[in-house]
Design a protein around this motif. Structure first.
Motif, PDB file in Angstrom:
ATOM      1  N   UNK A 115      12.744   1.003   6.185  1.00 11.19           N
ATOM      2  CA  UNK A 115      11.681   0.523   5.439  1.00 11.19           C
ATOM      3  C   UNK A 115      10.994   1.648   4.297  1.00 11.19           C
ATOM      4  N   UNK A 116      10.742   2.758   5.118  1.00 10.40           N
ATOM      5  CA  UNK A 116      10.262   3.894   4.214  1.00 10.40           C
ATOM      6  C   UNK A 116      11.053   4.311   3.007  1.00 10.40           C
ATOM      7  N   UNK A 117      12.153   4.286   3.443  1.00 12.84           N
ATOM      8  CA  UNK A 117      13.276   4.845   2.228  1.00 12.84           C
ATOM      9  C   UNK A 117      13.136   3.640   1.344  1.00 12.84           C
ATOM     10  N   UNK A 118      13.290   2.338   1.434  1.00 14.56           N
ATOM     11  CA  UNK A 118      13.512   1.215   0.777  1.00 14.56           C
ATOM     12  C   UNK A 118      12.247   1.342  -0.364  1.00 14.56           C
ATOM     13  N   UNK A 119      10.783   1.503   0.116  1.00 13.93           N
ATOM     14  CA  UNK A 119       9.890   1.301  -0.647  1.00 13.93           C
ATOM     15  C   UNK A 119       9.486   2.660  -1.516  1.00 13.93           C
ATOM     16  N   UNK A 120       9.914   3.660  -0.963  1.00 13.19           N
ATOM     17  CA  UNK A 120       9.868   4.874  -1.582  1.00 13.19           C
ATOM     18  C   UNK A 120      10.945   4.965  -2.733  1.00 13.19           C
ATOM     19  N   UNK A 121      12.041   4.469  -2.528  1.00 16.40           N
ATOM     20  CA  UNK A 121      13.162   4.402  -3.485  1.00 16.40           C
ATOM     21  C   UNK A 121      12.572   3.657  -4.734  1.00 16.40           C
ATOM     22  N   UNK A 122      12.303   2.264  -4.250  1.00 19.06           N
ATOM     23  CA  UNK A 122      11.746   1.302  -5.344  1.00 19.06           C
ATOM     24  C   UNK A 122      10.812   2.069  -6.194  1.00 19.06           C
ATOM     25  N   UNK A 177       2.851   6.183   6.500  1.00 21.43           N
ATOM     26  CA  UNK A 177       4.068   5.880   7.310  1.00 21.43           C
ATOM     27  C   UNK A 177       3.730   6.212   8.631  1.00 21.43           C
ATOM     28  N   UNK A 178       3.186   7.301   8.872  1.00 22.89           N
ATOM     29  CA  UNK A 178       2.761   7.775  10.388  1.00 22.89           C
ATOM     30  C   UNK A 178       1.938   6.790  11.020  1.00 22.89           C
ATOM     31  N   UNK A 179       0.582   6.553  10.342  1.00 25.29           N
ATOM     32  CA  UNK A 179      -0.146   5.780  10.891  1.00 25.29           C
ATOM     33  C   UNK A 179       0.103   4.157  11.244  1.00 25.29           C
ATOM     34  N   UNK A 180       1.219   3.580  10.365  1.00 26.29           N
ATOM     35  CA  UNK A 180       1.301   2.346  10.449  1.00 26.29           C
ATOM     36  C   UNK A 180       2.944   2.174  11.208  1.00 26.29           C
ATOM     37  N   UNK A 181       3.420   3.354  11.593  1.00 27.57           N
ATOM     38  CA  UNK A 181       4.601   3.458  12.201  1.00 27.57           C
ATOM     39  C   UNK A 181       5.710   2.553  11.418  1.00 27.57           C
ATOM     40  N   UNK A 182       5.887   3.006  10.120  1.00 27.84           N
ATOM     41  CA  UNK A 182       6.919   2.416   9.518  1.00 27.84           C
ATOM     42  C   UNK A 182       8.138   2.827   9.710  1.00 27.84           C
ATOM     43  N   UNK A 183       9.233   1.993   9.610  1.00 31.38           N
ATOM     44  CA  UNK A 183      10.727   2.492  10.007  1.00 31.38           C
ATOM     45  C   UNK A 183      11.204   3.298   8.810  1.00 31.38           C
ATOM     46  N   UNK A 184      12.160   4.157   9.252  1.00 33.84           N
ATOM     47  CA  UNK A 184      12.755   4.887   8.181  1.00 33.84           C
ATOM     48  C   UNK A 184      13.607   4.160   7.085  1.00 33.84           C
ATOM     49  N   UNK A 201       1.004  -0.955  -0.235  1.00 37.09           N
ATOM     50  CA  UNK A 201       0.030   0.087  -0.103  1.00 37.09           C
ATOM     51  C   UNK A 201       0.854   1.314   0.151  1.00 37.09           C
ATOM     52  N   UNK A 202       1.978   1.345   0.608  1.00 38.70           N
ATOM     53  CA  UNK A 202       2.750   2.448   0.740  1.00 38.70           C
ATOM     54  C   UNK A 202       3.410   2.550  -0.493  1.00 38.70           C
ATOM     55  N   UNK A 203       3.940   1.612  -1.169  1.00 42.30           N
ATOM     56  CA  UNK A 203       4.559   1.440  -2.580  1.00 42.30           C
ATOM     57  C   UNK A 203       3.616   2.216  -3.394  1.00 42.30           C
TER      58      UNK A 203
END
Lengths: 613, 455
Positions: free
Chosen positions: B333-340, B324-331, B301-303
């Motif tokens: 993890x966020x970076x990797x997904x966003x990067x992808x 990211x905030x709602x599901x407390x996603x780590x930095x 969903x984030x992706x």
């Protein structure tokens, strides 16, 4: 392959008899229902059935049409429908009444017969009764316990055994295992010694012993002397490791089903997949199946060169020589050519797949986990694996390996990794985690009960050092003493020196020389010592339940004493089979592997999933 | 179980009785024939089919079931489980009548063994009068062997439990379950559970049985049922209902997340579907959605949100920041997904921005919670051009790693510059041999080598 190959290994018994037995019994069951009938076959039973009978055989016995069971109303022309509902795994047995009731709703009344294999359960009959169709449906059972997959592999084809027994605690297959052993004992026995480890092994032994007592034994020349029973949960690490022996790798990547594999177009370099039987009949496969993958390429290219030379002989031939060549050699060469190109194709395709997933790095992490080094690095590797949503089963496998080798995860790590896993692969995997926890595959360290990480790390280091020395004497065994799930250090880790995979010196070659599978090491040790004496420490770590018993008529030293039947309760991997074959060659023994199913890490973990609707 | 037999009997009539008698008679002759054959002891093990198939089945079967009297093989019993207390209450078969019936039964059993289940129903008729008092042990044994048995007479609680314990002692899950089904029918739930609490093996069988027939509703199992709810709104409501279950604190958080996630996915899906079909947004035209976002994991969903809703304000449900905030996603993890997601769109500017941080003087610096060698890897997998790749290869700190990455991905400039900075003339010369003569790399190396100031 090994240096000291003993050439006097005894001949294996002929297991094709088991196939004939199963086939004849099926035919007998079909003959019990005179007239034409349709046969409905449960999907899981298709492949095993294929191995023992063919359509012609079935047609000869008035089988009209063959269907796959699909749990929907049956459209069939026969007036007498034999519903050969071979609910082998019985996973879907509770759906069967729907079929009959749907039929009834249509105003059709057909005669059904369910043939359960390998046995019927009271629970099934009870369901039929509860659904009010007990009289409409008759039942029977087809005691198809054992399917020989190869000269030295016999499968019970019960992949659900692992989950049913180890996770659900259901002992429904214990008697089945006992009966299978009884069948082998009756045909190829009498056994003289039985060794075993694990609760289920004990129960299966007891069930078998009772069945032996109930029946009467005919005196005959034993073909199998000794038996070793082992529960899968004695060694859960080995099946979770990546396989690197050719046959194991093929199973990991393409999935061998009932001794048969489907090679995709990628392998066949054509536009269609082909199904290939993989067993000792395939001469090329037979020579590479037990080899470490890195050795396979060299072997195949050598083989290809030989083949070329054989073909090239033609050039200098006169007509007469050519004639003999064509009639005598050409067919064989063509056959070999076909097999060779198939396995070269498979190797290339596997190589490609493995390079793509950074196999080297994965193996490195695995080996680090087994050695207990650089655990933090391993954890971040796993974390990234999860974060990048790479294969769910792979992530789970690494987590389980981490937990098994570290005696559970630190609560902090457990929570964080679980959280990330659920985020990446779906929250419904809560169920999977609950299952893994119940089975002890993936757990949290219990505070106060275990050593601290540092302590256990130190313990490992100390043990690692001694491990090198242990190899000298067979009487010493060191143990990874690491808390509540102890992992004995029979994975004699040997990282220092270069391991020559061309000339393997022990069973560790199946894992690139990194460690020896515990299951096989136990078997080796117990056979060497003729019992469990001296292994008390190890068995204590493995929660005991070991036994060694002798029948009355032992002492006769025949070849059969060197034929050892190893029964894995809960599945075994091709790597373990390769290791045992190696051990057999070294010691002049022959191992026959009987397993509830051939397993690998993916199958084992997939059986833990609950998230199919 | 008595009822079950009755059910079978009710179908019966005189005709059937006659038929079954005939059946038994015919079996007898078969059995006798078989005995004769066995006396001759001419069983061939060669695998050659002899005679009819039925004969051959008999042949193989009988040879397995054994015939001779030899019984020199016996293995010791081993202790398999903590033995349960055995009660030796009066189950002895002492009366004459019983002995008589035993004999009759034994001979019937012999028939049964050979005719197997197929004539089972008929033969039952013959002994309905003889069903007698089998002890729990005998009953369990008979059940294991697939013989006729009766559980009806186990009426007192004590008897029922003795039967259950005996079944557990026999280690046969099939029989344990059969006994439990009987207990379920004949005992109240409360009593049954009370007794099962102290019998773990039986309890696990019972739970497994209930699970299989779909009656089991343990905590997680109830949650599991959401998988059976197809309609997303109903599924969401189902999950909402689950929130009140007494889960452990950790699990409760996850279930809460699950509910929140689906709730959002429903909103996002409805909105995006509408936007997509109206053709308003370019992004959907350029990259049509392949599947609905419903029931996808959080990271997917984030992706999705980084792909289609990048740059939205934090306030919207569909924005990456909000997820990211709602599901407390780590930095990380966020970076990797966003990067992808951004790399997939070849939005290299966004990629760049992900790593850029400004310090208080306004200088920018590239930072990453994961090693830049991994970043390079991910970018390469997303087909980033060399110009983009080399920026990140340059950020790899370890020189050896930097060079090997640069070689792997053919970032010539990075290699040349690194060797230049290392003042490694030898390597430069070697590298010159690897690039094409006409290329700009070649010229660059030449230039550096000829620049005498450097060396």
């Amino acid at each position: 392959m090994a240096h000291s190959v003993r050439r006097d290994a005894p001949e294996l018994p002929d297991f094709s008899l088991l196939k004939r037995l199963a086939r004849d019994q099926l035919i007998y069951l079909l003959e019990q229902l005179p007239g034409r009938k349709d046969l409905f076959i449960e999907a899981d039973l298709m492949s095993p059935l294929d191995r023992i009978a063919n359509v012609t055989t079935l047609k000869q016995h008035d089988v009209d049409k063959l269907y796959k069971v699909e749990h929907k109303p049956i459209v069939s022309t026969s007036d007498q429908t034999v519903r050969g509902c071979f609910l082998y795994p019985l996973t879907n047995w509770f759906l069967f009444p729907d079929v009959v009731n749907a039929d009834k709703a249509f105003g059709r009344f057909r005669r059904y017969k369910i043939i359960f294999s390998p046995q019927k359960f009271y629970a099934c009959e009870n369901l039929l009764e509860e659904q009010g169709i007990f009289g409409d449906v008759t039942t029977d059972e087809w005691s198809f316990y054992l399917l020989p997959l190869d000269d030295d592999i016999i499968s019970l084809e019960l992949p659900e055994f692992f989950r049913d027994y180890f996770l659900e605690g259901d002992q429904r297959w214990v008697r089945t295992a006992g009966s299978a052993l009884h069948l082998l004992h009756s045909v190829y026995g009498p056994f003289s010694k039985v060794y075993g480890i694990g609760r289920c092994s004990k129960m299966a032994y007891e069930s078998w012993r009772e069945q032996v007592e109930e029946g009467e034994q005919r005196a005959r020349q034993a073909e199998i002397g000794n038996v070793f029973l082992i529960d899968r949960d004695v060694d859960l690490v080995t099946p979770l490791c990546s396989q690197v022996v050719y046959e194991g790798l093929v199973d990991d990547i393409f999935r061998i089903k009932c001794g048969c594999v489907e090679f995709c177009p990628d392998v066949t370099s054509s536009d269609k997949s082909i199904k290939v039987m993989l067993n000792s009949q395939d001469k090329v496969f037979n020579e590479i199946r037990n080899e470490h993958f890195s050795q396979v390429f060299g072997f195949l290219s050598q083989k290809a060169r030989n083949l070329q030379t054989a073909y090239d002989k033609r050039s200098g031939m006169d007509i007469k020589q050519m004639k003999t060549f064509v009639s005598e050699e050409l067919k064989g060469l063509k056959q070999e050519h076909r097999l060779l190109s198939l396995h070269i194709g498979a190797s290339e395709s596997m190589m490609k797949k493995k390079t793509k997933q950074d196999f080297q790095e994965l193996l490195k992490t695995e080996h680090s986990l087994l050695e207990g080094f650089e655990i933090r690095e391993c954890i971040s590797y796993i974390e990234e694996h999860i974060n990048r949503q790479v294969s769910m089963v792979e992530s789970m496998r690494l987590l389980c390996l981490l937990s098994l080798t570290e005696n559970g995860l630190l609560p902090k790590d457990y929570r964080s990794l679980k959280n990330q896993f659920l985020q990446s692969y779906g929250i419904e995997h809560l169920l999977t985690f609950s299952n893994l926890k119940q089975l002890g595959l993936l757990v949290e360290q219990q505070p106060g009960e275990t050593l601290t990480v540092m302590e256990s790390r130190v313990g490992k280091l100390v043990n690692d050092k001694t491990a090198g020395q242990i190899q000298a004497g067979p009487n010493t065994v060191t143990v990874f003493n690491t808390g509540w799930v102890p992992i004995p250090l029979l994975y004699l880790i040997q990282s220092d020196e270069e391991y020559d995979l061309r000339v393997p010196r022990d069973m560790a070659y199946i894992f690139s020389g990194a460690y020896i599978p515990l299951s096989c090491k136990l078997i080796e040790q117990v056979l060497e010592r003729d019992g469990w004496t001296g292994l008390e420490e190890v068995t204590r770590m493995l929660n005991g339940h070991e036994f060694a018993v002798t029948g009355k008529t032992s002492g006769v030293k025949t070849d059969s004493q060197r034929i050892i039947l190893v029964m894995f309760l809960g599945g075994c991997t091709f790597s373990e089979i390769s290791a045992l074959r190696f051990l057999g060659r070294e010691k002049g023994l022959k191992f026959i592997v009987v397993t509830t199913a051939i397993t690998n890490s993916a199958r084992l973990l997939e059986s833990m999933l609950d998230n199919h609707a | 179980m008595w009822r079950e037999h009755k059910h079978v009997f009710s179908i019966s009539n005189v005709f059937k009785l006659k038929e079954s008698k005939r059946a038994v008679n015919s079996i007898r002759s078969l059995v006798e024939e078989e005995d004769e054959e066995d006396d001759v002891e001419k069983v061939s093990w060669s695998g050659e089919p002899v005679g009819s198939i039925s004969w051959s089945v008999k042949e193989t079967e009988s040879s397995i079931r054994s015939t001779g009297e030899v019984r020199d093989q016996s293995f010791p019993k081993i202790h398999t489980a903590p033995s349960l207390p055995k009660n030796s209450s009066g189950y002895s078969l002492s009366s004459l009548f019983k002995e008589h019936s035993e004999k009759l039964l034994t001979s019937l059993i012999l028939y049964l063994l050979d005719c197997r289940w197929s004539v089972h129903d008929d033969v039952i008729l013959l002994w309905q009068d003889y069903v007698s008092d089998w002890t729990p042990e005998e009953t369990v044994k008979r059940m294991q062997q697939g013989k006729v048995y009766s559980l009806e007479k186990f009426r007192s609680l004590q008897d029922k439990l003795l039967l259950l314990d005996e079944a557990v002692n026999a280690h046969d899950g099939n029989v344990i379950t059969a006994v439990l089904i009987y207990l379920k029918k004949s005992l109240s739930k409360e009593i049954l559970f009370r007794e099962l609490i102290t019998r773990e093996i039986a309890l696990r069988h019972y739970i497994h049985y209930l699970k299989e027939i779909g009656e089991q509703k343990l905590l997680l199992m109830q949650y599991r049922d959401h998988l059976n709810v197809r309609d997303e709104n109903k599924r969401r409501d189902f999950l909402k209902n689950c929130l009140s279950f007494p889960f452990s604190p950790d699990d409760a958080t996850h279930v809460q997340d699950h509910y929140t996630l689906l709730e959002r996915q429903i909103i996002i899906e409805a909105n995006d579907k509408q936007v997509e079909s109206s053709g308003q947004a370019d992004i959907f035209k350029k990259y049509p959605r392949k599947a609905s976002i419903l029931n996808m994991p959080i990271i997917t969903t984030l992706y999705y949100s980084c792909f289609y809703h990048y740059g939205e304000s934090d306030g919207t449900f569909s924005s990456p920041a909000n997820i990211r905030k709602t599901f407390r996603i780590s930095d990380k993890q966020f970076l990797l997904t966003c990067l992808g997601a951004r790399a997939k769109l070849k939005a290299w500017f966004d990629v760049d921005a992900l790593f850029t941080t400004k310090n208080w003087l306004g200088y920018t610096k590239k930072r990453s919670p994961i090693g830049f060698h991994r970043i390079v890897d991910i970018l390469q997998k997303n087909n980033a051009p060399v110009q983009v790749l080399q920026d990140y290869v340059n950020l790899v700190e370890d020189v050896e790693q930097k060079i090997s990455l640069a070689q792997k991905y053919k970032c010539h400039d990075v290699i040349i510059n690194t060797y230049r900075d290392l003042k490694d003339r030898q390597q430069l010369i070697v590298y010159r041999g690897k690039v094409e003569r006409s290329s700009s790399e070649y010229r660059k190396i030449e230039e550096i080598l000829s620049n005498s100031v450097r060396w």
